[in-house]
Write a protein that holds these residues in place. Structure first.
Motif, PDB file in Angstrom:
ATOM      1  N   ALA A 185       3.593   3.701 -14.180  1.00 21.52           N
ATOM      2  CA  ALA A 185       2.134   3.692 -14.192  1.00 21.52           C
ATOM      3  C   ALA A 185       1.574   4.530 -13.046  1.00 21.52           C
ATOM      4  O   ALA A 185       2.228   4.746 -12.034  1.00 21.52           O
ATOM      5  N   ILE A 186       0.353   4.994 -13.252  1.00 20.97           N
ATOM      6  CA  ILE A 186      -0.422   5.625 -12.193  1.00 20.97           C
ATOM      7  C   ILE A 186      -1.758   4.894 -12.129  1.00 20.97           C
ATOM      8  O   ILE A 186      -2.090   4.115 -13.014  1.00 20.97           O
ATOM      9  N   ALA A 208       0.822  -1.206   0.000  1.00 13.29           N
ATOM     10  CA  ALA A 208       0.000   0.000   0.000  1.00 13.29           C
ATOM     11  C   ALA A 208       0.859   1.260   0.000  1.00 13.29           C
ATOM     12  O   ALA A 208       0.587   2.224  -0.732  1.00 13.29           O
ATOM     13  N   ARG A 209       1.908   1.279   0.812  1.00  7.09           N
ATOM     14  CA  ARG A 209       2.762   2.467   0.899  1.00  7.09           C
ATOM     15  C   ARG A 209       3.572   2.684  -0.374  1.00  7.09           C
ATOM     16  O   ARG A 209       3.801   3.822  -0.789  1.00  7.09           O
ATOM     17  N   LEU A 261      -0.171  -1.248  -8.900  1.00  3.37           N
ATOM     18  CA  LEU A 261       0.848  -0.206  -8.994  1.00  3.37           C
ATOM     19  C   LEU A 261       2.158  -0.650  -8.362  1.00  3.37           C
ATOM     20  O   LEU A 261       3.247  -0.303  -8.847  1.00  3.37           O
ATOM     21  N   PHE A 262       2.082  -1.422  -7.289  1.00  5.49           N
ATOM     22  CA  PHE A 262       3.295  -1.998  -6.708  1.00  5.49           C
ATOM     23  C   PHE A 262       4.023  -2.838  -7.748  1.00  5.49           C
ATOM     24  O   PHE A 262       5.239  -2.707  -7.938  1.00  5.49           O
ATOM     25  N   LEU A 263       3.288  -3.701  -8.439  1.00  5.05           N
ATOM     26  CA  LEU A 263       3.889  -4.562  -9.461  1.00  5.05           C
ATOM     27  C   LEU A 263       4.451  -3.741 -10.616  1.00  5.05           C
ATOM     28  O   LEU A 263       5.554  -4.001 -11.102  1.00  5.05           O
ATOM     29  N   ALA A 264       3.701  -2.753 -11.050  1.00 11.17           N
ATOM     30  CA  ALA A 264       4.162  -1.928 -12.168  1.00 11.17           C
ATOM     31  C   ALA A 264       5.459  -1.206 -11.822  1.00 11.17           C
ATOM     32  O   ALA A 264       6.438  -1.250 -12.589  1.00 11.17           O
ATOM     33  N   ARG A 265       5.488  -0.562 -10.697  1.00 10.65           N
ATOM     34  CA  ARG A 265       6.672   0.200 -10.308  1.00 10.65           C
ATOM     35  C   ARG A 265       7.867  -0.727 -10.053  1.00 10.65           C
ATOM     36  O   ARG A 265       9.005  -0.377 -10.370  1.00 10.65           O
ATOM     37  N   ALA A 266       7.605  -1.905  -9.515  1.00 11.47           N
ATOM     38  CA  ALA A 266       8.684  -2.864  -9.279  1.00 11.47           C
ATOM     39  C   ALA A 266       9.286  -3.378 -10.577  1.00 11.47           C
ATOM     40  O   ALA A 266      10.437  -3.810 -10.604  1.00 11.47           O
ATOM     41  N   LEU A 316      -0.483  -9.570 -12.405  1.00  5.52           N
ATOM     42  CA  LEU A 316       0.902  -9.561 -12.858  1.00  5.52           C
ATOM     43  C   LEU A 316       0.981  -9.690 -14.373  1.00  5.52           C
ATOM     44  O   LEU A 316       1.747  -8.982 -15.029  1.00  5.52           O
ATOM     45  N   ASP A 317       0.196 -10.595 -14.949  1.00  2.00           N
ATOM     46  CA  ASP A 317       0.189 -10.769 -16.400  1.00  2.00           C
ATOM     47  C   ASP A 317      -0.258  -9.489 -17.103  1.00  2.00           C
ATOM     48  O   ASP A 317       0.332  -9.070 -18.100  1.00  2.00           O
ATOM     49  N   SER A 318      -1.329  -8.882 -16.614  1.00  6.35           N
ATOM     50  CA  SER A 318      -1.848  -7.660 -17.233  1.00  6.35           C
ATOM     51  C   SER A 318      -0.802  -6.558 -17.249  1.00  6.35           C
ATOM     52  O   SER A 318      -0.621  -5.863 -18.253  1.00  6.35           O
ATOM     53  N   ILE A 319      -0.095  -6.394 -16.137  1.00  8.29           N
ATOM     54  CA  ILE A 319       0.892  -5.328 -16.024  1.00  8.29           C
ATOM     55  C   ILE A 319       2.099  -5.583 -16.926  1.00  8.29           C
ATOM     56  O   ILE A 319       2.542  -4.698 -17.680  1.00  8.29           O
ATOM     57  N   ILE A 320       2.645  -6.791 -16.871  1.00  9.77           N
ATOM     58  CA  ILE A 320       3.841  -7.089 -17.667  1.00  9.77           C
ATOM     59  C   ILE A 320       3.518  -7.100 -19.157  1.00  9.77           C
ATOM     60  O   ILE A 320       4.288  -6.593 -19.980  1.00  9.77           O
TER      61      ILE A 320
END
Length: 222
Positions: free
Chosen positions: A169-170, A33-34, A159-164, A131-135
């Motif tokens: 992404a926003i 969340a953070r 967003l955690f996954l995207a930024r990692a 995860l699949d959607s983001i990657i």
């Protein structure tokens, strides 16, 4: 050692193990969340514009056969962003694991019924998980930045996954929350956050399926 002492020791170890798991789940949820918080928006006016908005799939109906409120509100958020010119194209990403279950096509049809032009809606048929959607958004659709559209509890993990994964992404938070009495989905989301951390920092898990590149805006929607 007596049976009573053995049972007492086992009970203590079990209690410690359960406490450890619960602590790990709580810390993981807070960490996710953070990490996502600076990139999430509730106010459509404050939201920066992006070329593409990705709406994450979910079932249109609940297990009881009722219309899924999370599904409806995600599509309402998409229409609001298009009409406010906050996104130009829509990527509907969801599960199409069988011929009888096709989230992307269902979402596209409902968005068209809500007044969104089919010419701006692209479908990602292999968004089996968040995860699949983001990657796939990055590796198949070539997107380095985009707006994720889903409820906040889901957006935090997305967003955690995207930024990692190095994606700028926003997220725009559609209305709707996990109610306190919805224990199964609350537990599911908490465990999904633990898995997201493990897959990101330990396993390095990627998308299940990739495929040929599709350039949104240049390639006609399917």
């Amino acid at each position: 050692m007596s049976d009573w002492m053995t049972r007492k020791r086992m009970l203590i170890l079990l209690t410690l193990a359960i406490s450890g798991v619960m602590t790990a789940v709580a810390v993981s949820s807070l960490f996710v969340a953070r990490q996502a918080s600076p990139y999430l928006y509730d106010d459509i006016q404050a939201l920066p514009g992006n070329k593409v908005g990705i709406v994450l799939g979910t079932s249109r109906y609940t297990s009881e056969g009722n219309l899924n409120g999370h599904y409806r509100r995600r599509l309402e958020a998409v229409t609001a962003l298009v009409r406010a010119h906050k996104i130009k194209y829509v990527l509907v990403s969801g599960d199409n694991g069988t011929r009888w279950y096709d989230e992307p096509t269902r979402m596209k049809r409902d968005l068209v019924r809500m007044g969104i032009s089919p010419d701006i809606i692209y479908r990602d048929y292999a968004g089996f998980r968040t995860l699949d959607s983001i990657i796939r958004a990055k590796k198949v659709f070539g997107l380095e930045n985009f707006t994720v559209i889903t409820q906040r509890f889901h957006n935090e993990r997305a967003l955690f996954l995207a930024r990692a994964h190095g994606i700028s992404a926003i997220g725009f938070n559609a209305r709707g929350t996990l109610v306190q009495t919805d224990f199964s989905n609350r537990i599911r989301e908490a465990l999904a956050r633990v898995l997201a951390i493990i897959e990101t920092y330990i396993l390095g898990t990627g998308a299940q399926v990739l495929g040929p590149e599709i350039v949104i805006g240049d390639t006609p929607p399917t």
